[in-house]
Scaffold this motif. Structure first.
Motif, PDB file in Angstrom:
ATOM      1  N   ILE A 117       0.853  -1.186   0.000  1.00  0.00           N
ATOM      2  CA  ILE A 117       0.000   0.000   0.000  1.00  0.00           C
ATOM      3  C   ILE A 117       0.887   1.233   0.000  1.00  0.00           C
ATOM      4  CG2 ILE A 117      -1.813   1.271   1.191  1.00  0.00           C
ATOM      5  CD1 ILE A 117      -1.378  -2.304   2.152  1.00  0.00           C
ATOM      6  N   SER A 118       0.593   2.151  -0.909  1.00  0.00           N
ATOM      7  CA  SER A 118       1.331   3.409  -0.969  1.00  0.00           C
ATOM      8  C   SER A 118       0.383   4.564  -0.683  1.00  0.00           C
ATOM      9  CB  SER A 118       1.989   3.594  -2.343  1.00  0.00           C
ATOM     10  OG  SER A 118       1.020   3.556  -3.380  1.00  0.00           O
ATOM     11  N   ALA A 119       0.900   5.603  -0.035  1.00  0.00           N
ATOM     12  CA  ALA A 119       0.138   6.809   0.270  1.00  0.00           C
ATOM     13  C   ALA A 119       0.846   7.998  -0.372  1.00  0.00           C
ATOM     14  CB  ALA A 119       0.028   7.022   1.776  1.00  0.00           C
ATOM     15  N   SER A 120       0.068   8.854  -1.020  1.00  0.00           N
ATOM     16  CA  SER A 120       0.646   9.973  -1.753  1.00  0.00           C
ATOM     17  C   SER A 120       0.047  11.293  -1.305  1.00  0.00           C
ATOM     18  CB  SER A 120       0.411   9.794  -3.258  1.00  0.00           C
ATOM     19  OG  SER A 120       0.669  10.986  -3.974  1.00  0.00           O
ATOM     20  N   TRP A 121       0.811  12.359  -1.541  1.00  0.00           N
ATOM     21  CA  TRP A 121       0.325  13.702  -1.258  1.00  0.00           C
ATOM     22  C   TRP A 121      -0.761  14.139  -2.247  1.00  0.00           C
ATOM     23  CZ3 TRP A 121       5.988  15.525  -0.251  1.00  0.00           C
ATOM     24  CH2 TRP A 121       6.339  15.199   1.070  1.00  0.00           C
ATOM     25  N   ASP A 122      -1.120  13.283  -3.214  1.00  0.00           N
ATOM     26  CA  ASP A 122      -2.293  13.559  -4.046  1.00  0.00           C
ATOM     27  C   ASP A 122      -3.586  13.125  -3.341  1.00  0.00           C
ATOM     28  OD1 ASP A 122      -2.379  10.794  -4.255  1.00  0.00           O
ATOM     29  OD2 ASP A 122      -2.069  10.726  -6.417  1.00  0.00           O
ATOM     30  N   PRO A 145      -9.549   7.108  -2.524  1.00  0.00           N
ATOM     31  CA  PRO A 145      -9.428   8.547  -2.227  1.00  0.00           C
ATOM     32  C   PRO A 145      -9.427   8.797  -0.729  1.00  0.00           C
ATOM     33  CG  PRO A 145     -11.660   8.022  -2.946  1.00  0.00           C
ATOM     34  CD  PRO A 145     -10.858   6.764  -3.103  1.00  0.00           C
ATOM     35  N   LEU A 146      -8.641   9.774  -0.306  1.00  0.00           N
ATOM     36  CA  LEU A 146      -8.552  10.136   1.105  1.00  0.00           C
ATOM     37  C   LEU A 146      -9.097  11.548   1.303  1.00  0.00           C
ATOM     38  CD1 LEU A 146      -4.914   8.882   1.828  1.00  0.00           C
ATOM     39  CD2 LEU A 146      -7.046   7.721   2.464  1.00  0.00           C
ATOM     40  N   PRO A 147      -9.638  11.837   2.477  1.00  0.00           N
ATOM     41  CA  PRO A 147     -10.177  13.177   2.755  1.00  0.00           C
ATOM     42  C   PRO A 147      -9.120  14.206   3.117  1.00  0.00           C
ATOM     43  CG  PRO A 147     -10.508  11.786   4.655  1.00  0.00           C
ATOM     44  CD  PRO A 147      -9.933  10.901   3.585  1.00  0.00           C
ATOM     45  N   GLY A 148      -7.876  13.785   3.218  1.00  0.00           N
ATOM     46  CA  GLY A 148      -6.794  14.697   3.581  1.00  0.00           C
ATOM     47  C   GLY A 148      -5.464  14.180   3.073  1.00  0.00           C
ATOM     48  N   LYS A 149      -4.465  15.013   3.145  1.00  0.00           N
ATOM     49  CA  LYS A 149      -3.108  14.661   2.710  1.00  0.00           C
ATOM     50  C   LYS A 149      -2.489  13.711   3.729  1.00  0.00           C
ATOM     51  CE  LYS A 149       1.107  17.156   1.343  1.00  0.00           C
ATOM     52  NZ  LYS A 149       1.672  18.518   1.230  1.00  0.00           N
ATOM     53  N   PRO A 150      -2.046  12.519   3.306  1.00  0.00           N
ATOM     54  CA  PRO A 150      -1.475  11.568   4.269  1.00  0.00           C
ATOM     55  C   PRO A 150      -0.052  11.943   4.668  1.00  0.00           C
ATOM     56  CG  PRO A 150      -1.386  10.641   2.062  1.00  0.00           C
ATOM     57  CD  PRO A 150      -2.088  11.969   1.936  1.00  0.00           C
ATOM     58  N   HIS A 151       0.230  11.820   5.959  1.00  0.00           N
ATOM     59  CA  HIS A 151       1.560  12.131   6.471  1.00  0.00           C
ATOM     60  C   HIS A 151       2.276  10.915   7.049  1.00  0.00           C
ATOM     61  CE1 HIS A 151       1.291  16.411   5.796  1.00  0.00           C
ATOM     62  NE2 HIS A 151       0.102  16.429   6.362  1.00  0.00           N
ATOM     63  N   ALA A 152       1.534   9.865   7.385  1.00  0.00           N
ATOM     64  CA  ALA A 152       2.167   8.670   7.948  1.00  0.00           C
ATOM     65  C   ALA A 152       1.282   7.465   7.688  1.00  0.00           C
ATOM     66  CB  ALA A 152       2.418   8.842   9.440  1.00  0.00           C
ATOM     67  N   GLN A 190     -14.737   1.265   2.158  1.00  0.00           N
ATOM     68  CA  GLN A 190     -14.786   2.294   3.183  1.00  0.00           C
ATOM     69  C   GLN A 190     -13.816   1.942   4.313  1.00  0.00           C
ATOM     70  OE1 GLN A 190     -16.609   5.279   3.071  1.00  0.00           O
ATOM     71  NE2 GLN A 190     -16.726   4.542   0.946  1.00  0.00           N
ATOM     72  N   PRO A 191     -13.360   2.928   5.065  1.00  0.00           N
ATOM     73  CA  PRO A 191     -12.495   2.623   6.208  1.00  0.00           C
ATOM     74  C   PRO A 191     -13.216   1.738   7.224  1.00  0.00           C
ATOM     75  CG  PRO A 191     -12.498   4.980   5.737  1.00  0.00           C
ATOM     76  CD  PRO A 191     -13.576   4.376   4.916  1.00  0.00           C
ATOM     77  N   TRP A 192     -12.451   0.894   7.888  1.00  0.00           N
ATOM     78  CA  TRP A 192     -13.000   0.071   8.967  1.00  0.00           C
ATOM     79  C   TRP A 192     -13.382   0.958  10.136  1.00  0.00           C
ATOM     80  CZ3 TRP A 192     -10.431  -1.375  13.742  1.00  0.00           C
ATOM     81  CH2 TRP A 192     -11.077  -2.396  14.448  1.00  0.00           C
ATOM     82  N   GLN A 193     -12.561   1.964  10.393  1.00  0.00           N
ATOM     83  CA  GLN A 193     -12.866   2.974  11.405  1.00  0.00           C
ATOM     84  C   GLN A 193     -12.356   4.334  10.937  1.00  0.00           C
ATOM     85  OE1 GLN A 193     -11.344   2.167  15.336  1.00  0.00           O
ATOM     86  NE2 GLN A 193     -12.321   0.170  15.486  1.00  0.00           N
TER      87      GLN A 193
END
Length: 356
Positions: A117-122, A145-152, A190-193
């Protein structure tokens, strides 16, 4: 096991260190990614206080994260060039798994579900299958899609924790991600939590408990939070946060605390205790169950940027490089400042008082 020893790795990266990762199991191979556009592979010598450079792997842009895959010969990287790559550490071959719309910030590997799994600033996650058949015939990753920019980003045996801007934390179920990816018509699950971070300021690091019970996060404001996955009132009542990586300010400056960011977290794979590393140049060991600091090591020459325990818990790798905590960039030269230290732990050095 011999008493604790510590040594500095020869031939370190030429610029700031972004991540460290030990190979799975009892392997003594260590990966280090750097802003100098390379990934370095070291091997800790048997019975000697040294680590030899096995090889380095140049990328097109700074590498922001690296992790091992299924064995000590497979790695994955995330870079400023937006690309997520698989790296064959035997041949040096690099294969692009996907390209994000902005720099790829983090990668996390799940051995049980053969997922990367990769997380991007997009503001997206890409979920990749790493099975042999998927790698032979590359397929499109599942995009979430994420609701915010991932940092960790961090993975436990069954969960994936994503910490984002605005104190957002999403927890995904890895079996659900694997099922969605293998579907004939994949749809983003959807997220589990969905949670709000216990920390009031920007998240710097996330690490998951090896027993799959929960995770810890750290912030730029010298705090660490410990939380559990179980969503019961009793379990949530156990979560807590504490101050750390602070120094007393001189009286002539008004006293109080000088607060440093906590850049790195890592759980011990056997004892479940965890290490934190901060901009104050120190590393501390914590007992999550007993809620206490077990020890703090001597100050390192620069900010602690990354931490990693070996798969058997015998070694702790510490990545040190300038972190601009003073607010001044004029003394930053990059080359010669990045260092990697390896600490061979004493037999009970990381053993806590609480239950595993």
């Amino acid at each position: 096991m011999a008493p604790a020893t510590q040594f500095e790795v020869a031939q370190p990266p030429k610029d700031a260190i972004s991540a460290l990762d030990f190979a799975p199991g009892a392997s003594r191979r260590l990966l280090v990614s750097s802003w100098d556009k390379s990934v370095y592979l070291y091997e800790v010598a048997n019975g000697a206080e040294e680590a030899s450079l096995v090889g380095s792997f140049e990328h097109r842009a700074p590498v922001l994260d690296v992790c091992f895959g299924a064995d000590e010969n497979e790695a994955f990287t995330a870079g400023v060039d937006h690309q997520v790559k698989r790296l064959d550490l035997k041949t040096g071959e690099q294969t692009t798994l996907s390209t994000h719309g902005a720099p790829a910030r983090s990668v996390a590997y799940s051995a049980q579900y053969s997922l990367l799994i990769s997380a991007s600033w997009d503001s997206t996650l890409h979920v990749h299958s790493t099975t042999a058949s998927a790698l032979q015939q590359p397929q499109q990753p599942l995009t979430i899609p994420l609701p915010g920019k991932p940092h960790a980003l961090a993975a436990s045996p069954t969960k994936l924790v994503v910490a984002m801007t605005a104190r957002l934390v999403h927890i995904y179920d890895l079996p659900t991600l694997a099922a969605a990816l293998s579907s004939s018509q994949p749809t983003p699950p959807q997220p589990w939590q969905q949670r709000e971070s216990s920390l009031k300021f920007l998240t710097r690091a996330v690490a998951c408990m090896p027993n799959d019970a929960g995770y810890s996060t750290s912030s730029i404001e010298g705090r660490v939070a410990v939380e559990w996955f179980e969503d019961s009132a009793e379990s949530q009542a156990r979560k807590y946060a504490f101050k750390c990586h602070r120094q007393a300010a001189p009286e002539e400056d008004g006293g109080g605390d000088v607060v440093f960011p906590v850049h790195a977290l890592a759980f011990h794979p056997v004892y479940g205790t965890f290490a934190s590393g901060g901009g104050d140049g120190t590393v501390a060991l914590w007992d999550a169950e007993a809620k206490r600091r077990m020890r703090q090591y001597q100050k390192f020459p620069d900010s602690v940027a990354a931490l990693a325990f070996s798969g058997d818990g015998r070694f702790l790798a510490i990545g040190v490089s300038p972190g601009f905590e003073t607010g001044s960039e004029q003394d930053y030269t990059g080359e010669g400042r990045a260092k990697v230290f390896i600490r061979e732990l004493g037999e009970t050095e990381a053993k806590g008082k609480g239950p595993k």
